[in-house]
Design a protein around this motif. Sequence first.
Motif, PDB file in Angstrom:
ATOM      1  N   HIS A  77    -131.858   9.311  87.733  1.00  0.00           N
ATOM      2  CA  HIS A  77    -130.540  10.496  87.852  1.00  0.00           C
ATOM      3  C   HIS A  77    -130.853  12.070  87.008  1.00  0.00           C
ATOM      4  O   HIS A  77    -130.726  12.562  88.240  1.00  0.00           O
ATOM      5  N   PHE A  78    -130.336  11.965  86.442  1.00  0.00           N
ATOM      6  CA  PHE A  78    -130.470  13.677  85.664  1.00  0.00           C
ATOM      7  C   PHE A  78    -131.724  14.273  86.713  1.00  0.00           C
ATOM      8  O   PHE A  78    -131.801  15.112  86.632  1.00  0.00           O
ATOM      9  N   PHE A  79    -132.861  13.619  86.251  1.00  0.00           N
ATOM     10  CA  PHE A  79    -133.994  14.244  87.076  1.00  0.00           C
ATOM     11  C   PHE A  79    -134.121  14.238  88.346  1.00  0.00           C
ATOM     12  O   PHE A  79    -134.474  15.789  88.661  1.00  0.00           O
ATOM     13  N   VAL A  80    -134.002  13.558  89.027  1.00  0.00           N
ATOM     14  CA  VAL A  80    -133.880  14.346  90.504  1.00  0.00           C
ATOM     15  C   VAL A  80    -132.778  15.585  90.223  1.00  0.00           C
ATOM     16  O   VAL A  80    -132.828  16.151  91.468  1.00  0.00           O
ATOM     17  N   SER A  81    -131.557  15.472  90.262  1.00  0.00           N
ATOM     18  CA  SER A  81    -130.063  15.704  90.465  1.00  0.00           C
ATOM     19  C   SER A  81    -131.208  17.415  89.252  1.00  0.00           C
ATOM     20  O   SER A  81    -131.000  18.903  89.898  1.00  0.00           O
ATOM     21  N   MET A  82    -132.043  17.439  88.367  1.00  0.00           N
ATOM     22  CA  MET A  82    -132.614  18.759  87.644  1.00  0.00           C
ATOM     23  C   MET A  82    -133.767  19.462  88.821  1.00  0.00           C
ATOM     24  O   MET A  82    -133.732  20.766  89.013  1.00  0.00           O
ATOM     25  N   CYS A  83    -134.109  18.295  89.676  1.00  0.00           N
ATOM     26  CA  CYS A  83    -135.406  18.673  90.846  1.00  0.00           C
ATOM     27  C   CYS A  83    -134.260  19.841  91.620  1.00  0.00           C
ATOM     28  O   CYS A  83    -135.071  20.730  92.027  1.00  0.00           O
ATOM     29  N   LEU A  84    -133.199  19.388  91.859  1.00  0.00           N
ATOM     30  CA  LEU A  84    -132.371  20.119  93.358  1.00  0.00           C
ATOM     31  C   LEU A  84    -131.935  21.731  93.018  1.00  0.00           C
ATOM     32  O   LEU A  84    -131.738  22.299  93.595  1.00  0.00           O
ATOM     33  N   LYS A  85    -131.563  21.081  91.252  1.00  0.00           N
ATOM     34  CA  LYS A  85    -131.055  22.333  91.060  1.00  0.00           C
ATOM     35  C   LYS A  85    -132.197  23.596  90.925  1.00  0.00           C
ATOM     36  O   LYS A  85    -131.706  24.450  91.245  1.00  0.00           O
ATOM     37  N   ALA A  86    -133.314  22.965  90.630  1.00  0.00           N
ATOM     38  CA  ALA A  86    -134.584  23.751  90.473  1.00  0.00           C
ATOM     39  C   ALA A  86    -135.155  24.224  91.975  1.00  0.00           C
ATOM     40  O   ALA A  86    -136.096  25.219  92.237  1.00  0.00           O
TER      41      ALA A  86
END
Length: 121
Positions: A77-86
Amino acid sequence: MEKDMLKDIFHLQERFDRAVVEKRGLNFSQEVWIQKEVLAIMSELAEILDEVNFKWWKDPKEIDRERLLEEIVDVLHFFVSMCLKAGIGPEELYRAYIRKNQENFARQEGRTDREGYAWNK
């Protein structure tokens, strides 16, 4: 037609992230968002460690597979969220993964000039 699970995960996460930002009135820079995502991942990884008895000074307990799965999903969840933010989408992540996977195999198979990786010496 088969569902693209990675794209679906990214879509669902993007929807959730937008709702959290809107409902909580959050406004962080990209840099701060990514820092927060990394810290959240670290916290979830610590929870995984707790689930798999890393504390040798405590009596081990039976691993609760459902709790372990939940913690691993939290990391995703947080990894994908980080990808989106990047600004990294599922297609770019997939292509980068494939490149890195090929590089990792090449290193392990001794087909690069990088030393210390080859499993067949």
